[in-house]
Motif scaffolding. Structure first.
Motif, PDB file in Angstrom:
ATOM      1  N   GLY A 146       0.812  -1.263   0.108  1.00  0.00           N
ATOM      2  CA  GLY A 146      -0.017  -0.060  -0.040  1.00  0.00           C
ATOM      3  C   GLY A 146       0.863   1.399   0.077  1.00  0.00           C
ATOM      4  N   GLU A 147       0.301   2.446  -0.066  1.00  0.00           N
ATOM      5  CA  GLU A 147       0.954   3.882   0.016  1.00  0.00           C
ATOM      6  C   GLU A 147       1.235   3.992   1.426  1.00  0.00           C
ATOM      7  N   PHE A 148       2.191   3.528   1.951  1.00  0.00           N
ATOM      8  CA  PHE A 148       2.502   3.915   3.448  1.00  0.00           C
ATOM      9  C   PHE A 148       2.818   5.254   3.698  1.00  0.00           C
ATOM     10  N   PHE A 149       3.635   6.057   2.569  1.00  0.00           N
ATOM     11  CA  PHE A 149       4.217   7.219   2.674  1.00  0.00           C
ATOM     12  C   PHE A 149       3.785   8.319   1.843  1.00  0.00           C
ATOM     13  N   PRO A 150       3.521   9.544   2.286  1.00  0.00           N
ATOM     14  CA  PRO A 150       3.086  10.571   1.198  1.00  0.00           C
ATOM     15  C   PRO A 150       3.826  10.801   0.103  1.00  0.00           C
ATOM     16  N   GLY A 151       3.312  10.837  -1.098  1.00  0.00           N
ATOM     17  CA  GLY A 151       4.202  11.137  -2.233  1.00  0.00           C
ATOM     18  C   GLY A 151       4.806  10.064  -2.901  1.00  0.00           C
ATOM     19  N   MET A 152       4.548   8.868  -2.454  1.00  0.00           N
ATOM     20  CA  MET A 152       5.225   7.678  -2.792  1.00  0.00           C
ATOM     21  C   MET A 152       4.391   6.536  -3.425  1.00  0.00           C
ATOM     22  N   ASP A 153       4.817   5.825  -4.419  1.00  0.00           N
ATOM     23  CA  ASP A 153       3.925   4.700  -4.717  1.00  0.00           C
ATOM     24  C   ASP A 153       3.752   3.561  -3.812  1.00  0.00           C
ATOM     25  N   ALA A 154       2.920   2.829  -4.028  1.00  0.00           N
ATOM     26  CA  ALA A 154       2.690   1.455  -3.302  1.00  0.00           C
ATOM     27  C   ALA A 154       4.016   0.810  -3.228  1.00  0.00           C
ATOM     28  N   ILE A 155       4.291   0.201  -1.757  1.00  0.00           N
ATOM     29  CA  ILE A 155       5.457  -0.363  -1.595  1.00  0.00           C
ATOM     30  C   ILE A 155       4.810  -1.842  -0.847  1.00  0.00           C
ATOM     31  N   THR A 156       5.574  -3.043  -1.133  1.00  0.00           N
ATOM     32  CA  THR A 156       5.423  -4.297  -0.663  1.00  0.00           C
ATOM     33  C   THR A 156       6.405  -4.680   0.558  1.00  0.00           C
ATOM     34  N   TYR A 157       6.099  -4.549   1.712  1.00  0.00           N
ATOM     35  CA  TYR A 157       6.949  -5.105   2.928  1.00  0.00           C
ATOM     36  C   TYR A 157       6.865  -6.461   3.098  1.00  0.00           C
ATOM     37  N   VAL A 158       7.941  -7.404   3.408  1.00  0.00           N
ATOM     38  CA  VAL A 158       7.724  -8.514   4.076  1.00  0.00           C
ATOM     39  C   VAL A 158       8.247  -8.411   5.453  1.00  0.00           C
ATOM     40  N   ILE A 159       7.669  -8.884   6.280  1.00  0.00           N
ATOM     41  CA  ILE A 159       7.580  -8.844   7.617  1.00  0.00           C
ATOM     42  C   ILE A 159       7.921 -10.247   8.216  1.00  0.00           C
ATOM     43  N   GLU A 160       8.634 -10.352   9.325  1.00  0.00           N
ATOM     44  CA  GLU A 160       9.005 -11.680   9.840  1.00  0.00           C
ATOM     45  C   GLU A 160       9.264 -11.369  11.243  1.00  0.00           C
ATOM     46  N   VAL A 161       8.834 -12.221  12.079  1.00  0.00           N
ATOM     47  CA  VAL A 161       9.508 -12.175  13.472  1.00  0.00           C
ATOM     48  C   VAL A 161      10.032 -13.267  13.935  1.00  0.00           C
ATOM     49  N   HIS A 162      11.366 -13.140  14.210  1.00  0.00           N
ATOM     50  CA  HIS A 162      12.202 -14.413  14.337  1.00  0.00           C
ATOM     51  C   HIS A 162      12.054 -14.885  15.537  1.00  0.00           C
ATOM     52  N   ASP A 163      11.463 -14.683  16.485  1.00  0.00           N
ATOM     53  CA  ASP A 163      11.404 -15.149  17.743  1.00  0.00           C
ATOM     54  C   ASP A 163      10.022 -14.650  18.691  1.00  0.00           C
ATOM     55  N   TYR A 164       9.484 -15.236  19.379  1.00  0.00           N
ATOM     56  CA  TYR A 164       8.183 -14.865  20.115  1.00  0.00           C
ATOM     57  C   TYR A 164       8.875 -14.918  21.935  1.00  0.00           C
ATOM     58  N   ASP A 165       8.068 -14.442  22.608  1.00  0.00           N
ATOM     59  CA  ASP A 165       8.217 -14.395  24.042  1.00  0.00           C
ATOM     60  C   ASP A 165       9.669 -14.059  24.244  1.00  0.00           C
ATOM     61  N   VAL A 166      10.144 -13.040  23.745  1.00  0.00           N
ATOM     62  CA  VAL A 166      11.560 -12.499  23.635  1.00  0.00           C
ATOM     63  C   VAL A 166      11.455 -11.562  25.131  1.00  0.00           C
ATOM     64  N   GLU A 167      12.588 -11.575  25.905  1.00  0.00           N
ATOM     65  CA  GLU A 167      12.879 -10.846  27.207  1.00  0.00           C
ATOM     66  C   GLU A 167      14.052  -9.873  26.932  1.00  0.00           C
ATOM     67  N   GLN A 168      14.068  -8.758  27.213  1.00  0.00           N
ATOM     68  CA  GLN A 168      15.270  -7.816  26.869  1.00  0.00           C
ATOM     69  C   GLN A 168      15.083  -6.718  27.649  1.00  0.00           C
ATOM     70  N   GLU A 169      16.135  -6.238  28.432  1.00  0.00           N
ATOM     71  CA  GLU A 169      16.045  -5.074  28.909  1.00  0.00           C
ATOM     72  C   GLU A 169      16.557  -3.723  28.022  1.00  0.00           C
ATOM     73  N   ILE A 170      15.683  -2.930  27.681  1.00  0.00           N
ATOM     74  CA  ILE A 170      16.416  -1.710  26.923  1.00  0.00           C
ATOM     75  C   ILE A 170      16.402  -0.544  27.645  1.00  0.00           C
ATOM     76  N   THR A 171      17.130   0.336  27.520  1.00  0.00           N
ATOM     77  CA  THR A 171      17.561   1.432  28.195  1.00  0.00           C
ATOM     78  C   THR A 171      17.969   2.475  27.020  1.00  0.00           C
ATOM     79  N   ALA A 172      17.753   3.820  27.588  1.00  0.00           N
ATOM     80  CA  ALA A 172      18.091   5.111  26.822  1.00  0.00           C
ATOM     81  C   ALA A 172      19.401   4.945  26.539  1.00  0.00           C
ATOM     82  N   PRO A 173      19.666   5.357  25.364  1.00  0.00           N
ATOM     83  CA  PRO A 173      21.211   5.567  25.243  1.00  0.00           C
ATOM     84  C   PRO A 173      21.799   6.922  25.866  1.00  0.00           C
ATOM     85  N   GLU A 174      22.994   6.657  26.187  1.00  0.00           N
ATOM     86  CA  GLU A 174      23.800   7.840  26.854  1.00  0.00           C
ATOM     87  C   GLU A 174      24.584   8.711  25.955  1.00  0.00           C
TER      88      GLU A 174
END
Length: 251
Positions: free
Chosen positions: A223-251
């Motif tokens: 579909g047309e995801f972004f203004p002014g651009m033609d339709a784009i096809t994205y292929v999306i995958e999730v390589h894992d489920y039930d992931v646990e990871q601590e994410i912190t703000a960059p310093e």
């Protein structure tokens, strides 16, 4: 417009487009197609409908602690900034995202652009200038860390998909040991705009590939995801489920 500003715009807005629909590969689908999975027969009528499959896939997204996602496209617009790929980890509680994006920025190919979203703040590491805090609302994008929200995130898109049709099951996954069933449908534009407010398409074509346990393994969204651009096809995958990871703000 400065290079840093453009990098921030592409990374923030395109990242959201990359995560509009997610998929999972954590669980084995077994030998039977998903439409024979009695656990998904919500109304107990002995038949698993495509709508029940989508409801089950939504529930699995809503229940997971986190997912590892990947995105790619073979489409390369002749001009304009666009997202070519993305990889990262999305955590549900506390909501956070960490990953990298790649694409074209001001006509120049850019890769491995780090992105972090945590505690309601979005950060992009641009070349030369380093980490920059950005406001996703400036780029018609929500906070990517909120994309696993069961009410305002991406999972409602699955159950909002219209005109669902089941395709022919096929073998896939690791060593072709899983039975994968494709489902096609149309996503209303208003649903997509809950995630990406600037999406211009009237509707988006979707193909979901789901294993026998009811987990999405792959999604193709066009579909047309972004203004002014033609339709784009994205292929999306999730390589894992039930992931646990601590994410912190960059310093």
């Amino acid at each position: 417009m400065t290079l840093a500003h453009t990098l921030r715009r592409v990374a923030a807005a395109a990242l959201v487009g990359s995560l509009t629909v997610v998929s999972a590969t954590a669980c084995s689908g077994g030998e039977d197609p998903v439409t024979e999975n009695e656990d998904l027969d919500d109304d107990g009528d002995g038949e698993v409908t495509p709508e029940e499959v989508m409801a089950g896939a939504k529930a699995k997204l809503d229940e997971t602690s986190g997912v590892e996602v990947g995105l790619s496209t073979d489409d390369k617009p002749d001009s304009g900034d666009y997202l070519a790929s993305a990889e990262g980890v999305l955590i549900a509680d506390p909501a956070a995202f960490e990953g990298e994006v790649a694409g074209r920025v001001m006509g120049i190919d850019a890769s491995e652009i780090p992105v972090v979203s945590v505690d309601g703040d979005l950060y992009v590491e641009a070349p030369v200038v380093g980490w920059q805090k950005v406001d996703p609302s400036e780029f018609c994008a929500p906070d990517p860390a909120q994309l696993l929200n069961p009410e305002t995130g991406v999972s409602p898109i699955l159950t909002a998909t219209e005109d669902l049709e089941e395709g022919e099951s096929e073998l896939g996954g690791d060593d072709n040991s899983e039975t994968i069933t494709p489902f096609t449908g149309t996503v209303p534009s208003e649903t997509v705009r809950n995630i990406l407010p600037c999406a211009e398409g009237d509707s988006f074509d979707a193909t979901y590939r789901i294993d026998g346990d009811g987990f999405l393994k792959e999604a193709e969204i066009t579909g047309e995801f972004f203004p002014g651009m033609d339709a784009i096809t994205y292929v999306i995958e999730v390589h894992d489920y039930d992931v646990e990871q601590e994410i912190t703000a960059p310093e």
